[in-house]
Design an enzyme around this catalytic site. Sequence first.
Site, PDB file in Angstrom:
ATOM      1  N   CYS A   1      36.065 -51.529 -10.604  1.00  0.00           N
ATOM      2  CA  CYS A   1      35.048 -51.608  -9.548  1.00  0.00           C
ATOM      3  C   CYS A   1      34.983 -52.999  -8.919  1.00  0.00           C
ATOM      4  CB  CYS A   1      33.676 -51.226 -10.110  1.00  0.00           C
ATOM      5  SG  CYS A   1      33.148 -52.237 -11.502  1.00  0.00           S
TER       6      CYS A   1
ATOM      7  N   SER B   1      36.487 -62.692 -14.248  1.00  0.00           N
ATOM      8  CA  SER B   1      35.529 -61.605 -14.041  1.00  0.00           C
ATOM      9  C   SER B   1      34.262 -62.094 -13.357  1.00  0.00           C
ATOM     10  CB  SER B   1      35.170 -60.961 -15.384  1.00  0.00           C
ATOM     11  OG  SER B   1      36.310 -60.395 -15.995  1.00  0.00           O
TER      12      SER B   1
ATOM     13  N   GLU C   1      35.471 -55.885 -21.285  1.00  0.00           N
ATOM     14  CA  GLU C   1      35.944 -54.565 -20.869  1.00  0.00           C
ATOM     15  C   GLU C   1      37.254 -54.617 -20.107  1.00  0.00           C
ATOM     16  OE1 GLU C   1      32.941 -55.638 -20.729  1.00  0.00           O
ATOM     17  OE2 GLU C   1      31.593 -54.156 -21.614  1.00  0.00           O
TER      18      GLU C   1
ATOM     19  N   TYR D   1      28.317 -53.429 -17.053  1.00  0.00           N
ATOM     20  CA  TYR D   1      27.218 -54.251 -17.529  1.00  0.00           C
ATOM     21  C   TYR D   1      25.929 -53.455 -17.640  1.00  0.00           C
ATOM     22  CZ  TYR D   1      30.260 -58.214 -17.278  1.00  0.00           C
ATOM     23  OH  TYR D   1      31.315 -59.065 -17.492  1.00  0.00           O
ATOM     24  N   ALA D   2      25.849 -52.373 -16.884  1.00  0.00           N
ATOM     25  CA  ALA D   2      24.694 -51.499 -17.045  1.00  0.00           C
ATOM     26  C   ALA D   2      24.723 -50.871 -18.437  1.00  0.00           C
ATOM     27  CB  ALA D   2      24.689 -50.412 -15.969  1.00  0.00           C
TER      28      ALA D   2
END
Length: 466
Positions: free
Chosen positions: A47, A111, A118, A195-196
Amino acid sequence: MLICLSASHKNSSFDVLEKLSVGAGASAESMLERHGPLNGAIIVATCNRFEAYLDLDEPFGVSPIPAIHAAIDAVSESTGVLASTLRETLHLVHGNGVAEHLFAVTSGLESVVVGEGEIAGQVRRSLEQARVNGTTSPELERLFQRASQTSRGVKNRTGIGAAGRSLVRLSLELASSRVTDWASARVLLVGTGRYAGASLAALRDRGSENVRVYSPSGRAEKFATSHNIEAVADADFAREAAQADLIVTCTTADHHVVDAALLGTGRHQLGQAAASADDQPLRLCPIAPSPAPANTVFHQLIIDLGLPRNVDPNVTELAGVALLDLETIRIHAPLEELNATSEARALVTQAARTFTAVTSEQSLAPAVVALRSHVFEILETEIERARGRDENSTQTEAALRHLVGVLLHTPMVRSRELAREGEHDAFLDGLDAVFGLKVERTDAAPPGSESAPSVAVNSGFAGDSS
């Protein structure tokens, strides 16, 4: 020659990244079909990032521009993003810089939140998918496997491996001074990415039970179903945002998702609802009040984990609202987590140098093979001649084989040394001068070559000058 075309949160809009993350995964096969000299292609699409890693089989000094154009056209066709937009957006890394770039990406150093873990799994799955599609190559295999090894080394030897997820947990630790009861606090999670998930896990570890999720991109229902929480619709977002005791934002949106106007609208809606319910006062939140008028009933804490910011700083102009953003969180981060970044960079740089050195050694492999074949062909001829003269030639054969091994030792060592020093031509010229062996050079640029930059330039893929 290794090539990387990269688009990320650093150089691309969210809209472009979203399209690339959805459709670009299928473009690798098209890249290989469009440009014959491409040995392999691996796509890393998340994403926040799109990257195409290409293995170009061209002689030293040949321009990579045709391969780059073919790759861009393939991505454009599969995603709908204009080729002109891609040329303006994508960063190019080629030669020796590719390894260091991928190693840094896989280690979480590039990142949105440095150190997130991840991405290592996403890179590994990209290699696995390329294997399934048949688009990988031996050199790309070695590159990606070394990237995974480097990522594990960085994680084990520095504090960076836990920095990304601990940033979420650190923010909640800071929030604990304000949240008086995690179990009863009404929490709104804004975002549905990785991160959610990390934020929700950290909230549950602290006892949060009343969590809802909202997604600016419309993914709330799917996320809520998979995590057994309630989704918030667009029409209810303002009211839910105003009603929440704690808001945690972690989207990749390139605009403010929460601002003072949104909270003001929500407060107005809540006020109307309270008036229609016999003027019952609004629920007092289990959040210790920040400095605000004594009669306010809105005591909210907003944690903004987005980069760029998800929350407009103007929310603090509203009574009872406190904002905790990444800048504030980083100020309170343990010093070892901040120092870990420089330590991780050093490990990545060293791993890339080792990878490049091995690549340089392998680039002389055809010449080494040619030398060994030449020498062993002479050896076998002499052994056959010895057998013809003496049936009991075992000792002679052993002596000849030992002699050849001794004679080849120094050329083998020198080939590795010269390759690491970038002196490939010295070895090739020596073979030609001494043995009359002519081996064409087909390797990528040697270490330190100007044609193998360690950093990228973006845009302008219109000609060789780029």
